[in-house]
Motif scaffolding. Structure first.
Motif, PDB file in Angstrom:
ATOM      1  N   ASP A  15       0.827  -1.203   0.000  1.00 43.69           N
ATOM      2  CA  ASP A  15       0.000   0.000   0.000  1.00 43.69           C
ATOM      3  C   ASP A  15       0.863   1.255   0.000  1.00 43.69           C
ATOM      4  OD1 ASP A  15       0.845   0.424   2.704  1.00 43.69           O
ATOM      5  OD2 ASP A  15      -0.792  -0.836   3.414  1.00 43.69           O
ATOM      6  N   ASN A  16       0.219   2.360  -0.250  1.00 42.77           N
ATOM      7  CA  ASN A  16       0.900   3.659  -0.250  1.00 42.77           C
ATOM      8  C   ASN A  16      -0.108   4.764   0.029  1.00 42.77           C
ATOM      9  OD1 ASN A  16       1.111   6.208  -2.244  1.00 42.77           O
ATOM     10  ND2 ASN A  16       3.090   5.827  -1.285  1.00 42.77           N
ATOM     11  N   VAL A  17       0.387   5.833   0.632  1.00 42.52           N
ATOM     12  CA  VAL A  17      -0.338   7.109   0.688  1.00 42.52           C
ATOM     13  C   VAL A  17       0.657   8.222   0.408  1.00 42.52           C
ATOM     14  CG1 VAL A  17      -1.591   8.756   2.126  1.00 42.52           C
ATOM     15  CG2 VAL A  17      -2.116   6.320   2.312  1.00 42.52           C
ATOM     16  N   VAL A  18       0.330   9.069  -0.558  1.00 46.43           N
ATOM     17  CA  VAL A  18       1.099  10.294  -0.807  1.00 46.43           C
ATOM     18  C   VAL A  18       0.178  11.450  -0.450  1.00 46.43           C
ATOM     19  CG1 VAL A  18       2.342  11.694  -2.487  1.00 46.43           C
ATOM     20  CG2 VAL A  18       2.372   9.208  -2.690  1.00 46.43           C
ATOM     21  N   VAL A  73       1.630   4.722  -7.114  1.00 48.79           N
ATOM     22  CA  VAL A  73       1.774   3.354  -7.634  1.00 48.79           C
ATOM     23  C   VAL A  73       3.223   2.889  -7.516  1.00 48.79           C
ATOM     24  CG1 VAL A  73       1.589   1.896  -9.689  1.00 48.79           C
ATOM     25  CG2 VAL A  73      -0.188   3.595  -9.198  1.00 48.79           C
ATOM     26  N   GLU A  74       4.141   3.775  -7.837  1.00 49.24           N
ATOM     27  CA  GLU A  74       5.564   3.431  -7.824  1.00 49.24           C
ATOM     28  C   GLU A  74       6.025   2.977  -6.443  1.00 49.24           C
ATOM     29  OE1 GLU A  74       8.758   5.441 -10.538  1.00 49.24           O
ATOM     30  OE2 GLU A  74       8.540   6.647  -8.719  1.00 49.24           O
ATOM     31  N   LEU A  90       4.437  -0.485  -5.557  1.00 51.10           N
ATOM     32  CA  LEU A  90       5.089  -1.574  -6.294  1.00 51.10           C
ATOM     33  C   LEU A  90       6.478  -1.891  -5.736  1.00 51.10           C
ATOM     34  CD1 LEU A  90       4.136  -0.799 -10.005  1.00 51.10           C
ATOM     35  CD2 LEU A  90       3.393  -2.762  -8.637  1.00 51.10           C
ATOM     36  N   SER A  91       7.144  -0.873  -5.212  1.00 45.38           N
ATOM     37  CA  SER A  91       8.506  -1.082  -4.693  1.00 45.38           C
ATOM     38  C   SER A  91       8.521  -1.985  -3.462  1.00 45.38           C
ATOM     39  CB  SER A  91       9.148   0.261  -4.339  1.00 45.38           C
ATOM     40  OG  SER A  91       8.572   0.822  -3.172  1.00 45.38           O
ATOM     41  N   GLN A  92       7.361  -2.193  -2.857  1.00 38.63           N
ATOM     42  CA  GLN A  92       7.277  -2.992  -1.635  1.00 38.63           C
ATOM     43  C   GLN A  92       6.989  -4.469  -1.907  1.00 38.63           C
ATOM     44  OE1 GLN A  92       4.268  -1.157   0.891  1.00 38.63           O
ATOM     45  NE2 GLN A  92       4.713   0.790  -0.082  1.00 38.63           N
ATOM     46  N   THR A  93       6.818  -4.835  -3.158  1.00 40.14           N
ATOM     47  CA  THR A  93       6.410  -6.199  -3.466  1.00 40.14           C
ATOM     48  C   THR A  93       7.272  -6.804  -4.566  1.00 40.14           C
ATOM     49  OG1 THR A  93       4.585  -7.575  -4.271  1.00 40.14           O
ATOM     50  CG2 THR A  93       4.663  -5.306  -5.057  1.00 40.14           C
ATOM     51  N   ASP A  94       7.309  -8.109  -4.596  1.00 37.46           N
ATOM     52  CA  ASP A  94       8.012  -8.829  -5.652  1.00 37.46           C
ATOM     53  C   ASP A  94       7.112  -9.068  -6.856  1.00 37.46           C
ATOM     54  OD1 ASP A  94      10.268  -9.046  -4.037  1.00 37.46           O
ATOM     55  OD2 ASP A  94       9.545 -10.892  -3.111  1.00 37.46           O
ATOM     56  N   ALA A 130      -3.143  10.932  -2.798  1.00 38.88           N
ATOM     57  CA  ALA A 130      -3.298   9.712  -3.589  1.00 38.88           C
ATOM     58  C   ALA A 130      -3.008   8.528  -2.689  1.00 38.88           C
ATOM     59  CB  ALA A 130      -2.365   9.702  -4.790  1.00 38.88           C
ATOM     60  N   GLY A 131      -3.628   7.416  -2.992  1.00 39.10           N
ATOM     61  CA  GLY A 131      -3.372   6.194  -2.246  1.00 39.10           C
ATOM     62  C   GLY A 131      -3.470   4.993  -3.156  1.00 39.10           C
ATOM     63  N   THR A 132      -2.722   3.953  -2.838  1.00 40.24           N
ATOM     64  CA  THR A 132      -2.725   2.727  -3.640  1.00 40.24           C
ATOM     65  C   THR A 132      -2.784   1.513  -2.722  1.00 40.24           C
ATOM     66  OG1 THR A 132      -1.450   3.720  -5.450  1.00 40.24           O
ATOM     67  CG2 THR A 132      -1.414   1.305  -5.282  1.00 40.24           C
ATOM     68  N   ILE A 133      -3.607   0.556  -3.102  1.00 38.95           N
ATOM     69  CA  ILE A 133      -3.611  -0.757  -2.456  1.00 38.95           C
ATOM     70  C   ILE A 133      -3.440  -1.805  -3.550  1.00 38.95           C
ATOM     71  CG2 ILE A 133      -4.948  -2.463  -1.154  1.00 38.95           C
ATOM     72  CD1 ILE A 133      -6.334  -0.194   0.285  1.00 38.95           C
TER      73      ILE A 133
END
Length: 375
Positions: free
Chosen positions: A9-12, A72-73, A76-80, A207-210
């Protein structure tokens, strides 16, 4: 039906560029809401805004697209997870207005007409990451983020895809601000969800991504997205239901899909816009669901209402709460200002939590709910 797991996940936001940074700031009580003098209003206004050029990458991308790419970037950096040319991965973009701000600065012609369309922005982001599949757009007022998560879950449940990148984003512009101002819904102070002295909404950009997957091996926490539902009030173009029955319906269907009872929910991340009618409607819905005693918060006092990003970023922060077994307080809340007795968190609470419910409501009478739980 395939199970769906949270992978990354991410939050900017104005208070951080990663989910971890944001969560640490929220635990300290830090809010991105400040008083600003800008072209939104003749008077100073409270809003949560990025500092200029905080996420600039390449000039070929608009400010909105840069924000989506940054979110998104990082996720994605947190996963394989290998998404490049992966036809088993779907990208879903949630936004209410996208590049609409360009109407304020550029001449309207056919080229601009395409540039402000959400499918155009989604394709640009998908091409940036070399995603194989045509992206999906979810733009359904302020439930967009929660609805995008439900949409992703449905696609993965059905086996149509194995992975989903779900991103919500919006930036605040004069166009958007003036719309809320026309309803006289803007608070002249930082918003105070569910409080007796609340005066309206505060807007914000983020922005946020899951990232979701049916492959549990990619998930570091094992948390599942296990239920989701939407409903509509059919009440008014902007005013929510006066009874809360329709949001209650979305909640009960989400719980049924998750095979859970209301009392099994650890905490609720409410929409909590701090408008008189929204908070009252949610209170009635929670009361109908028998969830009065369940700890409940709203994160709008930290981020403002981030529109198409709200359902995503608030879910991300709730995921981190679930991991750490804490519930964040509702910033600005002092005294209960709704007709039903609710357990609104005013301080950070600690416990042993295994699940949470996320709700959202929006213009046009739309409602949505999702359930996350530890597997």
């Amino acid at each position: 039906m395939k199970e769906v797991f949270v992978v990354a996940d991410n939050v900017v936001s104005p208070i951080g560029k990663t989910a971890t940074e944001n969560f640490e700031q929220l635990k300290k009580g830090v809010s991105g809401i400040e008083q600003h003098n800008n072209n939104f209003s003749e008077q100073p206004v409270y809003v949560s805004l990025f500092k200029e050029n905080v996420f600039v990458k390449e000039n070929k991308y608009t400010r909105f697209e840069q924000l989506v790419i940054a979110s998104v970037e990082d996720a994605l950096s947190q996963t394989d997870l290998d998404v490049i040319n992966n036809n088993k991965t779907i990208f879903i973009l949630s936004s209410t207005k996208g590049n609409i701000s360009l109407l304020e600065t550029e001449t309207f012609d056919e080229a601009l007409k395409e540039k402000i369309s959400l499918p155009h922005s989604a394709k640009i982001v998908a091409d940036h990451f070399k995603l194989a599949n045509k992206p999906l757009i979810v733009s359904h007022a302020c439930i967009s983020g929660v609805l995008a998560l439900t949409t992703a879950m449905r696609l993965l449940n059905a086996g149509l895809y194995e992975n989903a990148i779900v991103t919500g984003a919006d930036i605040i512009t004069k166009f958007i601000f003036s719309g809320f101002a026309s309803f006289q819904a803007i608070s002249n102070e930082p918003c105070r969800p569910f409080d007796a002295e609340r005066k309206g909404v505060t807007l914000g950009e983020a922005a946020g991504t899951i990232i979701l997957s049916t492959n549990k091996a990619y998930s570091k926490t094992g948390i599942q997205l296990c239920g989701g539902s939407v409903s509509n009030d059919a009440n008014h173009i902007s005013g929510p239901s006066r009874t809360g029955e329709e949001l209650y319906s979305a909640i009960t269907h989400s719980l049924a899909e998750a095979n859970m009872k209301a009392e099994e929910i650890g905490f609720i991340s409410a929409h909590g816009t701090a408008t008189v009618y929204n908070d009252e409607m949610e209170a009635k819905a929670f009361d109908l669901a028998g969830m009065n005693e369940i700890p409940t918060n709203s994160l709008k006092g930290y981020y403002g209402h981030t529109l198409g990003a709200a359902g995503i970023i608030e879910s991300v922060m709730s995921l981190h709460s679930l991991n750490e077994n804490i519930i964040l307080p509702t910033k600005g809340f002092l005294n209960l200002g709704v007709s039903k007795n609710l357990h609104i968190c005013s301080t950070l609470e600690k416990g042993n939590y295994s699940s949470f419910l996320k709700t959202a409501s929006g213009f046009g009478g739309c409602n949505a709910a999702v359930v996350f739980r530890k597997s």
